[in-house]
Motif scaffolding. Sequence first.
Motif, PDB file in Angstrom:
ATOM      1  N   GLN A 189       0.778  -1.369  -0.041  1.00 48.44           N
ATOM      2  CA  GLN A 189      -0.148   0.035   0.008  1.00 48.44           C
ATOM      3  C   GLN A 189       0.911   1.240   0.178  1.00 48.44           C
ATOM      4  OE1 GLN A 189      -3.095  -0.186  -0.775  1.00 48.44           O
ATOM      5  NE2 GLN A 189      -3.534  -2.311  -0.064  1.00 48.44           N
ATOM      6  N   PHE A 190       2.099   1.157   0.868  1.00 50.62           N
ATOM      7  CA  PHE A 190       2.714   2.361   0.793  1.00 50.62           C
ATOM      8  C   PHE A 190       3.687   2.638  -0.676  1.00 50.62           C
ATOM      9  CE2 PHE A 190       2.930   2.305   5.435  1.00 50.62           C
ATOM     10  CZ  PHE A 190       2.567   3.974   5.616  1.00 50.62           C
ATOM     11  N   GLU A 191       3.982   1.473  -1.379  1.00 51.19           N
ATOM     12  CA  GLU A 191       4.252   1.375  -2.702  1.00 51.19           C
ATOM     13  C   GLU A 191       3.524   2.119  -3.523  1.00 51.19           C
ATOM     14  OE1 GLU A 191       6.113  -1.527  -6.172  1.00 51.19           O
ATOM     15  OE2 GLU A 191       5.989  -2.246  -4.106  1.00 51.19           O
ATOM     16  N   LYS A 194       3.273   5.941  -3.571  1.00 53.37           N
ATOM     17  CA  LYS A 194       4.197   6.917  -4.109  1.00 53.37           C
ATOM     18  C   LYS A 194       3.666   7.425  -5.475  1.00 53.37           C
ATOM     19  CE  LYS A 194       7.854   4.060  -2.141  1.00 53.37           C
ATOM     20  NZ  LYS A 194       9.266   3.203  -2.364  1.00 53.37           N
ATOM     21  N   HIS A 195       2.610   7.016  -5.847  1.00 54.49           N
ATOM     22  CA  HIS A 195       2.185   6.976  -7.452  1.00 54.49           C
ATOM     23  C   HIS A 195       0.707   7.678  -7.301  1.00 54.49           C
ATOM     24  CE1 HIS A 195       5.362   4.601  -8.981  1.00 54.49           C
ATOM     25  NE2 HIS A 195       5.176   3.776  -8.143  1.00 54.49           N
ATOM     26  N   LYS A 196       0.325   8.332  -5.802  1.00 59.78           N
ATOM     27  CA  LYS A 196      -1.110   8.683  -5.637  1.00 59.78           C
ATOM     28  C   LYS A 196      -1.610   9.706  -6.706  1.00 59.78           C
ATOM     29  CE  LYS A 196       0.241  12.346  -2.244  1.00 59.78           C
ATOM     30  NZ  LYS A 196       0.205  12.469  -0.757  1.00 59.78           N
ATOM     31  N   TYR A 207      -4.490   5.073   1.498  1.00 55.48           N
ATOM     32  CA  TYR A 207      -4.694   5.758   2.780  1.00 55.48           C
ATOM     33  C   TYR A 207      -5.634   4.856   3.456  1.00 55.48           C
ATOM     34  CZ  TYR A 207      -2.038  10.074   2.071  1.00 55.48           C
ATOM     35  OH  TYR A 207      -0.872  10.889   1.796  1.00 55.48           O
ATOM     36  N   PHE A 208      -6.691   4.581   3.108  1.00 61.82           N
ATOM     37  CA  PHE A 208      -7.599   3.808   4.052  1.00 61.82           C
ATOM     38  C   PHE A 208      -7.265   2.394   4.208  1.00 61.82           C
ATOM     39  CE2 PHE A 208     -11.336   0.924   4.156  1.00 61.82           C
ATOM     40  CZ  PHE A 208     -12.099   1.661   5.053  1.00 61.82           C
ATOM     41  N   ASN A 209      -6.685   1.736   3.144  1.00 58.41           N
ATOM     42  CA  ASN A 209      -6.107   0.506   3.320  1.00 58.41           C
ATOM     43  C   ASN A 209      -5.027   0.466   4.346  1.00 58.41           C
ATOM     44  OD1 ASN A 209      -7.967  -0.618   1.545  1.00 58.41           O
ATOM     45  ND2 ASN A 209      -6.465  -0.595  -0.205  1.00 58.41           N
ATOM     46  N   VAL A 228      -8.013   9.180   8.727  1.00 62.88           N
ATOM     47  CA  VAL A 228      -8.506  10.778   8.629  1.00 62.88           C
ATOM     48  C   VAL A 228      -7.909  11.290   7.330  1.00 62.88           C
ATOM     49  CG1 VAL A 228      -7.935  13.299   9.436  1.00 62.88           C
ATOM     50  CG2 VAL A 228      -8.333  11.278  11.255  1.00 62.88           C
ATOM     51  N   ARG A 229      -6.602  11.135   7.033  1.00 60.37           N
ATOM     52  CA  ARG A 229      -6.099  11.259   5.607  1.00 60.37           C
ATOM     53  C   ARG A 229      -6.967  10.766   4.454  1.00 60.37           C
ATOM     54  NH1 ARG A 229      -0.741  12.674   5.387  1.00 60.37           N
ATOM     55  NH2 ARG A 229       0.384  12.528   7.441  1.00 60.37           N
ATOM     56  N   ALA A 230      -7.284   9.521   4.628  1.00 64.53           N
ATOM     57  CA  ALA A 230      -8.388   9.089   3.663  1.00 64.53           C
ATOM     58  C   ALA A 230      -9.645   9.822   3.526  1.00 64.53           C
ATOM     59  CB  ALA A 230      -8.819   7.530   3.842  1.00 64.53           C
ATOM     60  N   SER A 231     -10.202  10.276   4.803  1.00 65.80           N
ATOM     61  CA  SER A 231     -11.382  10.919   4.644  1.00 65.80           C
ATOM     62  C   SER A 231     -11.253  12.188   4.076  1.00 65.80           C
ATOM     63  CB  SER A 231     -12.046  10.997   6.183  1.00 65.80           C
ATOM     64  OG  SER A 231     -12.209   9.696   6.676  1.00 65.80           O
ATOM     65  N   ALA A 232     -10.387  12.931   4.205  1.00 65.49           N
ATOM     66  CA  ALA A 232     -10.210  14.325   3.672  1.00 65.49           C
ATOM     67  C   ALA A 232     -10.120  14.337   2.370  1.00 65.49           C
ATOM     68  CB  ALA A 232      -8.589  15.087   4.350  1.00 65.49           C
TER      69      ALA A 232
END
Length: 287
Positions: A189-191, A194-196, A207-209, A228-232
Amino acid sequence: MEKPSCLTEALFGIPSDIVVQPELTRGFLERGEYGIDAFRIYMRELGYSDAKVEEVLLEIYREVKRRCVENPKYEELLAAVCSEIGAFYLDLGYEGAERFLLEAFNLRSKLYGSERAFLLASTMNKLGIFYVQNRKPEKAEIMFEDAYTIMKELYEQSKKFELDYVFATINLGTFYYEVGKADEGLKYQFEALKHKDVLPCSGAIPYFNIALCYQDLGDYEKAVEYYVRASALALERGFVDVEEALSRALEVASSEKVYSKIEELFNRGEIGRSEFERLIEILRGLE
């Protein structure tokens, strides 16, 4: 793109001279739409169920299969037909999905080493989903890992495959989370994160995952942060249910801690004032 001349071409995106049930499907061709989902909607408008859609798809499959025996040039079309019928069955929860997806997989295995390997990876992901749904995690893992490997190789050759590579990465990370390997899930998920910038969700889904993985690992402070990040992001982009994400945050932390995390991200400039106020409002409604 030129208007397709027959239903087979409209459904599978490959030029074809195979015509089935023209009286029924002529109206769909006149709409200039493409794909099985659009065809299902069209058929429902005519009063038909998915059973009729299945009948049409199988008629195409049988004819393409027959022609493949005499002419290998139809193998590419057959692979596409099998893959899409498998996805159709997958959506309906039919066990028959495996048969068609495996046939597509076997056909597309011949394409590995070219850009068409992208199609093989797509089929692998569908098979992975089928195996997860049918509680066959060992088979699912093979499919998701191989799809990820293929897409990574393609992405390293050409940046045009970046989005598909990110989806394969998210799928693999999600699989690991679902089978109780949250630490492995985090890595992928962090990988993906990097390409968000190429993701339609702008990163809300990874972020949610990530939050789910941290919750599974018992790191509740980080879980709250990523919920919170995912929600925003989801306030504008969608893709993640904001109320569900904040409710999950409240499952592992007090409302004061969730408020505090929203405020912290706002003060650091990672959440705008509008998002801050809307998140606070939603959170209050959940208490």
